[in-house]
Structures are given as C-alpha cells and as structure tokens.
Scaffold this motif. Structure first.
Motif, mmCIF file in Angstrom:
data_model
loop_
_atom_site.group_PDB
_atom_site.id
_atom_site.type_symbol
_atom_site.label_atom_id
_atom_site.label_comp_id
_atom_site.label_asym_id
_atom_site.label_seq_id
_atom_site.Cartn_x
_atom_site.Cartn_y
_atom_site.Cartn_z
ATOM 1 N N ILE A 197 -32.561 -65.807 -25.264
ATOM 2 C CA ILE A 197 -31.972 -66.802 -24.380
ATOM 3 C C ILE A 197 -31.944 -68.154 -25.095
ATOM 4 O O ILE A 197 -32.465 -68.306 -26.199
ATOM 5 C CB ILE A 197 -32.749 -66.937 -23.050
ATOM 6 C CG1 ILE A 197 -34.190 -67.377 -23.323
ATOM 7 C CG2 ILE A 197 -32.704 -65.658 -22.248
ATOM 8 C CD1 ILE A 197 -34.940 -67.723 -22.051
ATOM 9 N N ASP A 198 -31.357 -69.140 -24.435
ATOM 10 C CA ASP A 198 -31.358 -70.516 -24.914
ATOM 11 C C ASP A 198 -32.451 -71.293 -24.194
ATOM 12 O O ASP A 198 -32.700 -71.076 -22.996
ATOM 13 C CB ASP A 198 -30.011 -71.190 -24.660
ATOM 14 C CG ASP A 198 -28.888 -70.578 -25.482
ATOM 15 O OD1 ASP A 198 -29.179 -69.705 -26.323
ATOM 16 O OD2 ASP A 198 -27.729 -70.984 -25.265
ATOM 17 N N ILE A 199 -33.093 -72.193 -24.921
ATOM 18 C CA ILE A 199 -34.140 -73.038 -24.355
ATOM 19 C C ILE A 199 -33.750 -74.485 -24.592
ATOM 20 O O ILE A 199 -33.562 -74.907 -25.742
ATOM 21 C CB ILE A 199 -35.501 -72.768 -25.019
ATOM 22 C CG1 ILE A 199 -35.869 -71.285 -24.943
ATOM 23 C CG2 ILE A 199 -36.586 -73.627 -24.386
ATOM 24 C CD1 ILE A 199 -37.127 -70.932 -25.736
ATOM 25 N N LEU A 200 -33.650 -75.258 -23.525
ATOM 26 C CA LEU A 200 -33.355 -76.675 -23.640
ATOM 27 C C LEU A 200 -34.626 -77.479 -23.408
ATOM 28 O O LEU A 200 -35.265 -77.350 -22.358
ATOM 29 C CB LEU A 200 -32.289 -77.096 -22.637
ATOM 30 C CG LEU A 200 -31.891 -78.578 -22.670
ATOM 31 C CD1 LEU A 200 -31.305 -78.959 -24.022
ATOM 32 C CD2 LEU A 200 -30.914 -78.902 -21.540
ATOM 33 N N ILE A 201 -35.005 -78.261 -24.398
ATOM 34 C CA ILE A 201 -36.205 -79.084 -24.337
ATOM 35 C C ILE A 201 -35.805 -80.538 -24.162
ATOM 36 O O ILE A 201 -34.992 -81.070 -24.929
ATOM 37 C CB ILE A 201 -37.050 -78.915 -25.617
ATOM 38 C CG1 ILE A 201 -37.564 -77.468 -25.717
ATOM 39 C CG2 ILE A 201 -38.197 -79.908 -25.658
ATOM 40 C CD1 ILE A 201 -38.244 -77.146 -27.034
ATOM 41 N N CYS A 202 -36.356 -81.162 -23.124
ATOM 42 C CA CYS A 202 -36.084 -82.571 -22.851
ATOM 43 C C CYS A 202 -37.414 -83.313 -22.878
ATOM 44 O O CYS A 202 -38.271 -83.083 -22.018
ATOM 45 C CB CYS A 202 -35.426 -82.754 -21.493
ATOM 46 S SG CYS A 202 -33.942 -81.752 -21.242
ATOM 47 N N GLY A 203 -37.595 -84.151 -23.874
ATOM 48 C CA GLY A 203 -38.878 -84.834 -24.005
ATOM 49 C C GLY A 203 -39.978 -83.832 -24.284
ATOM 50 O O GLY A 203 -39.886 -83.033 -25.216
ATOM 51 N N GLN A 204 -41.031 -83.827 -23.471
ATOM 52 C CA GLN A 204 -42.166 -82.938 -23.670
ATOM 53 C C GLN A 204 -42.087 -81.656 -22.847
ATOM 54 O O GLN A 204 -42.988 -80.826 -22.908
ATOM 55 C CB GLN A 204 -43.473 -83.670 -23.328
ATOM 56 C CG GLN A 204 -43.761 -84.860 -24.223
ATOM 57 C CD GLN A 204 -45.123 -85.476 -23.961
ATOM 58 O OE1 GLN A 204 -45.817 -85.129 -23.002
ATOM 59 N NE2 GLN A 204 -45.531 -86.388 -24.821
ATOM 60 N N LYS A 205 -41.008 -81.478 -22.087
ATOM 61 C CA LYS A 205 -40.915 -80.349 -21.163
ATOM 62 C C LYS A 205 -39.748 -79.421 -21.504
ATOM 63 O O LYS A 205 -38.760 -79.821 -22.131
ATOM 64 C CB LYS A 205 -40.708 -80.863 -19.730
ATOM 65 C CG LYS A 205 -41.857 -81.692 -19.179
ATOM 66 C CD LYS A 205 -42.989 -80.804 -18.709
ATOM 67 C CE LYS A 205 -44.046 -81.609 -17.973
ATOM 68 N NZ LYS A 205 -45.138 -80.745 -17.471
ATOM 69 N N ILE A 206 -39.892 -78.171 -21.075
ATOM 70 C CA ILE A 206 -38.755 -77.241 -21.066
ATOM 71 C C ILE A 206 -37.982 -77.526 -19.787
ATOM 72 O O ILE A 206 -38.531 -77.406 -18.688
ATOM 73 C CB ILE A 206 -39.227 -75.782 -21.097
ATOM 74 C CG1 ILE A 206 -39.916 -75.478 -22.436
ATOM 75 C CG2 ILE A 206 -38.050 -74.840 -20.866
ATOM 76 C CD1 ILE A 206 -40.529 -74.092 -22.504
ATOM 77 N N CYS A 207 -36.729 -77.936 -19.913
ATOM 78 C CA CYS A 207 -35.984 -78.280 -18.703
ATOM 79 C C CYS A 207 -35.011 -77.182 -18.270
ATOM 80 O O CYS A 207 -34.563 -77.175 -17.116
ATOM 81 C CB CYS A 207 -35.274 -79.619 -18.850
ATOM 82 S SG CYS A 207 -34.148 -79.754 -20.228
ATOM 83 N N LYS A 208 -34.706 -76.253 -19.193
ATOM 84 C CA LYS A 208 -33.810 -75.175 -18.761
ATOM 85 C C LYS A 208 -33.956 -73.964 -19.667
ATOM 86 O O LYS A 208 -34.082 -74.083 -20.880
ATOM 87 C CB LYS A 208 -32.352 -75.641 -18.764
ATOM 88 C CG LYS A 208 -31.384 -74.641 -18.123
ATOM 89 C CD LYS A 208 -29.987 -75.223 -17.993
ATOM 90 C CE LYS A 208 -29.050 -74.250 -17.281
ATOM 91 N NZ LYS A 208 -27.677 -74.786 -17.143
ATOM 92 N N LEU A 209 -33.963 -72.782 -19.056
ATOM 93 C CA LEU A 209 -33.906 -71.495 -19.753
ATOM 94 C C LEU A 209 -32.702 -70.750 -19.208
ATOM 95 O O LEU A 209 -32.574 -70.564 -17.997
ATOM 96 C CB LEU A 209 -35.176 -70.668 -19.501
ATOM 97 C CG LEU A 209 -36.517 -71.236 -19.979
ATOM 98 C CD1 LEU A 209 -37.664 -70.391 -19.454
ATOM 99 C CD2 LEU A 209 -36.559 -71.262 -21.494
ATOM 100 N N SER A 210 -31.804 -70.337 -20.093
ATOM 101 C CA SER A 210 -30.605 -69.662 -19.619
ATOM 102 C C SER A 210 -30.007 -68.819 -20.735
ATOM 103 O O SER A 210 -30.263 -69.063 -21.921
ATOM 104 C CB SER A 210 -29.576 -70.683 -19.122
ATOM 105 O OG SER A 210 -28.417 -70.041 -18.621
#
Length: 372
Positions: free
Chosen positions: A18-31
C-alpha cells in the motif's frame, strides 16, 4: 510530507502493498493508491517483492546514561547515542537507573531522554533505581509521574537481589498503588519495572502484592525473568494466574526461550524482550564478589526478530515481544505505538525481504537510516 509507495506493511497484522502518507511525525493516510496535487512532498518507491515494513521496535529497558559500577568507578559503562538504536530499527526507548543511583541521577537521565527526542527517537524514563525507598526528582514519586511527561513509572526496582533493599510485598504494593493513581491523574498507565535477581524468594513479593486483587498485576513488570529456570517458571505462572506481563533480557538463548514459551502459553501476548542496553552484565562468585563485567549491547531486539523469523515464526508473531507487547505493557499503545495505522507515530523499519537487512528507518517522520 513523505509518501512511501507500494510498500508491504505489517501493522502488525499483514497488509498488502500500500501507500503510506506521512505528515510531520504521524501517519496520516494508508491507502492502496495515494495521489497528491498542489502540495510539495517527497516520494520513495519500493519493490513489493523486495521490501516490507514493520513498526519501529520498542526497547523497554535501556541504561541511556550508562550503568555498572559494581566493581568500582572504572566499571561504569558508557552513555548511549540515538544513532546506535536507530540503526537497529529501535525507534522508542525507556531509560532507567540500576545499581548506581548515586553517581548517576534522574536529572541527567531526563536530559538524556530529551536529547534523544531531539534526535527524532521516542524516549521516556522511569524514576527510582534498585534501591528502596526510591530517589526521585521532585522528592515524591507521584509528583514525578504527574508533573514530568517523560516519566512512565518506577524502576528498575531490585527484587530478590543482593544489590537491592529487600523490598517487602506490602512496600511494593503501596508503591505500585501510588504509581497507579499517579498514572490515572497524568493519563499514563503507571508501571514498576522489577529487576529480578537470583535470590531464592524469586517473584514471591509480586505474587503477594497482587493476591487480594486490589493491585492489577499489569502494573508490575518483572524483568530478567529468563535468568534461571525457577524464575522463568514463576514468570509463566505470573502470566497464567495473574495475566501480567514478563520481560526477558535479549541474549543468545532468547529465541529458544520464546519458542518454548509459545509452546507452553499458546502465544506470546504477554511476553516482552528488552536489551538492558548499555547496562552492566556482571558475573559474581558465590561470595558476591564481582568477577567480570561487560556492557549490554543494544542490538538484541533486531537479533531476536531475525532469529524468530529463522525459527519459523511469522512476522506478526515475531513482532509481539519487541514491539506490540511492550507497547501494551508500558501503556504506549494509547498513543499509537506498536502499530502502523492512521494517526500512529510515523516510526517504522523497512527490511530487505531476502537478506532481512534494514534498508530504511523512519522515526517520528524523519528518515534516520537510508541504505537503499
């Protein structure tokens, strides 16, 4: 913002690429497919046949400012660095004091914890040390817990050890109930890490402290439980009868012990492994005289993970003692540690599927290791 493309992950449950979007220190989306427009971001693309990602390891027992000293000043072990942990896939650590709570103090440990945080590694600490009554920063262990965000409890408090203070069951219970209440006030779990020595009384104090049901056993974490057969048997009983957690110190026999524990217990849902990193590994003679002392290595979690996979464990099961269970035992799962999910900390290790070597480590959203 950082986008990881086409990466198989274990969250710790197996998830496909899958794709992992990291925003700052957090994972903000998995899709399955993430596309971004109108914003700047970096991208790393992976080959799903060659890579997989797991949550960063959690080391629940580390002597960040060194340990030792049982053989005099020359036997003090060195301080640690964030890089040596991150290179092993460890992205979260819990610092503590051991035998020496005199020449090493909690303000120095707190400074070290904060220094680790500045280097993008999640870090906490315990107040106290081997001795009882315990030493603290504020002169009150409950105040330490409530007023200092980095403090998660007390430890490592020596039980059944000649370097301890012969803590009684009633003293242990009173201290643990205080820590439990301080945890309620501060929004933490509140734990006491109990250093288990070789003395014949073993875990008797822990069982007595929890026998009337007032104190939940989950607030007491006995560590070094695999140091002898009798202690390991008591640890098994601690899990079966009290539903508590136990902690093993990583060594060359850890994989074998974990395999035996899984056969005995059916799972590893209450078993942690930690390194005792940078602490002393003393050897005493029958009279209690120091014969030899070495510093504990910090790569034990990585070696345990690889060893379990080689033993035939699946990745999800191999993650339990070094990631999933420590997060629960210490109460870090409340903040998303021990998993890869939306809103959890962006801390993960990316392995080469064939060699099981770490190729990338991301800790709190920062690429801290890159061997691609």
């Amino acid at each position: 913002m950082l986008l990881l493309k086409n990466l198989p992950i274990y969250s710790p449950a197996k998830i496909g690429a899958i794709d992992i979007l990291i925003c700052g220190q957090k994972i903000c989306k998995l899709s399955k497919e993430i596309t971004l427009e109108g914003v700047e971001y970096d991208t790393i693309r992976f080959d799903p046949e060659k890579h997989f990602a797991v949550p960063g390891f959690i080391d629940g027992h580390v002597h960040l400012i060194g340990g030792g000293g049982e053989g005099g000043y020359i036997t003090r072990t060195r301080e640690g660095t964030p890089e040596e942990f991150l290179n092993c896939g460890t992205t979260a650590v819990l610092g503590l004091l051991g035998t020496d709570g005199i020449t090493r103090d909690h303000t120095s440990l707190l400074a070290k914890v904060r220094a680790f945080r500045e280097k993008h590694i999640s870090a906490w600490m315990l107040t106290g040390s081997y001795r009882y009554p315990i030493k603290t920063i504020t002169d009150d262990h409950m105040k330490d817990m409530v007023l200092i965000p980095e403090i998660l409890g007390v430890g490592e408090l020596a039980i059944a050890d000649h370097r301890g203070s012969s803590v009684t069951a009633s003293e242990l219970k009173r201290l643990a109930l205080d820590i439990r209440v301080a945890g309620m006030i501060s929004g933490k779990k509140g734990v006491i890490v109990c250093h288990m020595g070789n003395a014949t009384e073993g875990m008797t104090a822990l069982f007595k402290a929890t026998d009337d049901g007032t104190l939940p056993a989950s607030h007491l974490i006995p560590t070094h439980v695999s140091r002898n057969e009798k202690l390991l048997e008591e640890g098994i009983r601690w899990i079966k009868e009290k539903h508590g957690f136990i902690d093993l110190t990583a060594s060359e026999k850890t994989v074998k012990v974990l395999d035996e524990l899984k056969r005995e217990l059916g799972n590893l849902d209450n078993v942690c492994v930690s390194t005792d990193g940078l602490g002393s590994l003393p050897v005493f003679d029958k009279q209690g005289n120091l014969k030899e002392l070495k510093a504990s290595p910090v790569d034990g979690l990585l070696k345990t993970f690889k060893g379990l996979l080689e033993q035939g464990f699946n990745i999800e099961e191999a993650l339990k003692p070094i990631c999933t269970v420590p997060a629960k035992a210490l109460g870090l799962n409340k903040w998303g540690y021990g998993s890869l999910s939306e809103n959890s900390p962006a801390s993960l290790a990316i392995f080469n599927t064939e060699t099981l070597e770490i190729e990338v480590v991301i800790s709190l959203g920062e690429i801290v290791v890159n061997n691609l």
